[in-house]
Design a protein around this motif. Structure first.
Motif, mmCIF file in Angstrom:
data_model
loop_
_atom_site.group_PDB
_atom_site.id
_atom_site.type_symbol
_atom_site.label_atom_id
_atom_site.label_comp_id
_atom_site.label_asym_id
_atom_site.label_seq_id
_atom_site.Cartn_x
_atom_site.Cartn_y
_atom_site.Cartn_z
ATOM 1 N N CYS A 78 88.028 -10.815 49.161
ATOM 2 C CA CYS A 78 87.155 -10.434 48.039
ATOM 3 C C CYS A 78 85.708 -10.263 48.500
ATOM 4 O O CYS A 78 84.994 -9.398 47.996
ATOM 5 N N TYR A 79 85.272 -11.070 49.439
ATOM 6 C CA TYR A 79 83.906 -10.966 49.965
ATOM 7 C C TYR A 79 83.734 -9.763 50.873
ATOM 8 O O TYR A 79 82.724 -9.075 50.817
ATOM 9 N N PHE A 80 84.705 -9.528 51.745
ATOM 10 C CA PHE A 80 84.478 -8.623 52.870
ATOM 11 C C PHE A 80 85.260 -7.320 52.869
ATOM 12 O O PHE A 80 84.951 -6.433 53.643
ATOM 13 N N MET A 81 86.267 -7.186 52.035
ATOM 14 C CA MET A 81 87.052 -5.952 52.025
ATOM 15 C C MET A 81 86.365 -4.929 51.131
ATOM 16 O O MET A 81 86.055 -5.210 49.975
ATOM 17 N N ASP A 82 86.137 -3.745 51.679
ATOM 18 C CA ASP A 82 85.435 -2.695 50.928
ATOM 19 C C ASP A 82 86.345 -1.902 50.000
ATOM 20 O O ASP A 82 85.882 -1.317 49.033
ATOM 21 N N ASP A 83 87.619 -1.879 50.288
ATOM 22 C CA ASP A 83 88.567 -1.041 49.554
ATOM 23 C C ASP A 83 89.129 -1.808 48.354
ATOM 24 O O ASP A 83 90.066 -2.593 48.486
ATOM 25 N N ASP A 84 88.558 -1.565 47.174
ATOM 26 C CA ASP A 84 88.985 -2.279 45.970
ATOM 27 C C ASP A 84 90.415 -1.956 45.561
ATOM 28 O O ASP A 84 91.121 -2.810 45.027
ATOM 29 N N VAL A 85 90.845 -0.737 45.813
ATOM 30 C CA VAL A 85 92.221 -0.349 45.476
ATOM 31 C C VAL A 85 93.197 -1.144 46.336
ATOM 32 O O VAL A 85 94.190 -1.686 45.837
ATOM 33 N N ILE A 125 98.776 -12.416 54.406
ATOM 34 C CA ILE A 125 97.413 -12.326 53.894
ATOM 35 C C ILE A 125 96.422 -12.946 54.888
ATOM 36 O O ILE A 125 95.289 -12.491 55.023
ATOM 37 N N LYS A 126 96.868 -13.960 55.640
ATOM 38 C CA LYS A 126 96.015 -14.525 56.686
ATOM 39 C C LYS A 126 95.755 -13.492 57.788
ATOM 40 O O LYS A 126 94.645 -13.425 58.330
ATOM 41 N N LYS A 127 96.760 -12.703 58.118
ATOM 42 C CA LYS A 127 96.570 -11.654 59.131
ATOM 43 C C LYS A 127 95.541 -10.630 58.653
ATOM 44 O O LYS A 127 94.702 -10.163 59.433
ATOM 45 N N LEU A 128 95.594 -10.283 57.373
ATOM 46 C CA LEU A 128 94.607 -9.354 56.819
ATOM 47 C C LEU A 128 93.204 -9.959 56.879
ATOM 48 O O LEU A 128 92.240 -9.292 57.258
ATOM 49 N N MET A 129 93.098 -11.230 56.502
ATOM 50 C CA MET A 129 91.807 -11.913 56.576
ATOM 51 C C MET A 129 91.296 -11.908 58.010
ATOM 52 O O MET A 129 90.124 -11.634 58.260
ATOM 53 N N ASN A 130 92.167 -12.217 58.947
ATOM 54 C CA ASN A 130 91.797 -12.244 60.355
ATOM 55 C C ASN A 130 91.216 -10.902 60.793
ATOM 56 O O ASN A 130 90.167 -10.849 61.432
ATOM 57 N N ASN A 131 91.873 -9.815 60.431
ATOM 58 C CA ASN A 131 91.389 -8.486 60.823
ATOM 59 C C ASN A 131 90.011 -8.194 60.240
ATOM 60 O O ASN A 131 89.122 -7.699 60.936
ATOM 61 N N VAL A 132 89.832 -8.508 58.967
ATOM 62 C CA VAL A 132 88.563 -8.223 58.297
ATOM 63 C C VAL A 132 87.438 -9.079 58.888
ATOM 64 O O VAL A 132 86.349 -8.585 59.175
ATOM 65 N N VAL A 133 87.701 -10.359 59.092
ATOM 66 C CA VAL A 133 86.675 -11.260 59.627
ATOM 67 C C VAL A 133 86.342 -10.888 61.074
ATOM 68 O O VAL A 133 85.169 -10.844 61.462
ATOM 69 N N GLN A 134 87.365 -10.601 61.868
ATOM 70 C CA GLN A 134 87.101 -10.209 63.258
ATOM 71 C C GLN A 134 86.248 -8.944 63.321
ATOM 72 O O GLN A 134 85.309 -8.857 64.126
ATOM 73 N N ASP A 135 86.556 -7.964 62.490
ATOM 74 C CA ASP A 135 85.765 -6.723 62.475
ATOM 75 C C ASP A 135 84.306 -7.002 62.107
ATOM 76 O O ASP A 135 83.385 -6.466 62.722
#
Length: 172
Positions: free
Chosen positions: A100-107, A126-136
């Motif tokens: 919610c904080y870091f993902m730009d794509d609301d859809v 969902i942890k893998k998705l968080m990992n990708n967003v935080v790492q980026d």
């Protein structure tokens, strides 16, 4: 940016700068922020003294992944069967809160919410998705940070540097 508990100090700085405008001081701008959720849960603050580790802006991708996969509090159910039946709790899931904080794509974020809430998406997913967003985000920060030289720092700490006082914020 600051949290609300720092507001009195910024108000004092703005008052001081307003009285010293003739000496070249400019009022600081203020952006109120929320605290980022700690990996230990939505009621835990991100802290170096807590039981869950802190993600630092200097962490390597490997360190970030280990911290997230091992310590990010999950809103998932106790078993796979229960999770598939009842789904995940978005209010308590740390990974979703980070998205919610870091993902730009609301859809895409809404799709993730539906799939996790329904039990179709698992906590590990969902942890893998968080990992990708935080790492980026951390990698982007690290790449920008190396561009900050001593000269850049001295420029911004020079109270006598020239300012275009005629520029209006609407001109950005």
């Amino acid at each position: 940016p600051m949290a609300i508990d720092q507001d009195p100090y910024f108000r004092m700085a703005r008052d001081f700068a307003g009285k010293k405008e003739k000496d070249g001081y400019i009022k600081p701008a203020v952006i109120h922020t929320k605290f980022l959720v700690g990996l230990g849960g939505v009621n835990a603050k991100m802290s170096s003294t807590g039981s869950a580790p802190t993600i630092y802006m200097t962490d390597t991708p490997k360190e970030i992944k280990k911290k997230i996969m091992s310590h990010a509090y999950s809103g998932g159910q106790a078993t796979l069967e229960l999770h598939r039946e009842y789904g995940g709790d978005l209010e308590t899931d740390v990974s979703y809160q980070y998205l919610c904080y870091f993902m730009d794509d609301d859809v895409r974020l809404e799709q993730i919410a539906r799939e996790y809430r329904s039990g179709k998406m698992l906590s590990g997913d969902i942890k893998k998705l968080m990992n990708n967003v935080v790492q980026d985000m951390v990698l982007s920060h690290q790449n920008q940070r190396v561009k900050v030289t001593d000269e850049v720092i001295q420029h911004f700490f020079n109270k006598n540097r020239p300012f275009d006082m005629n520029r209006r914020s609407e001109e950005h």
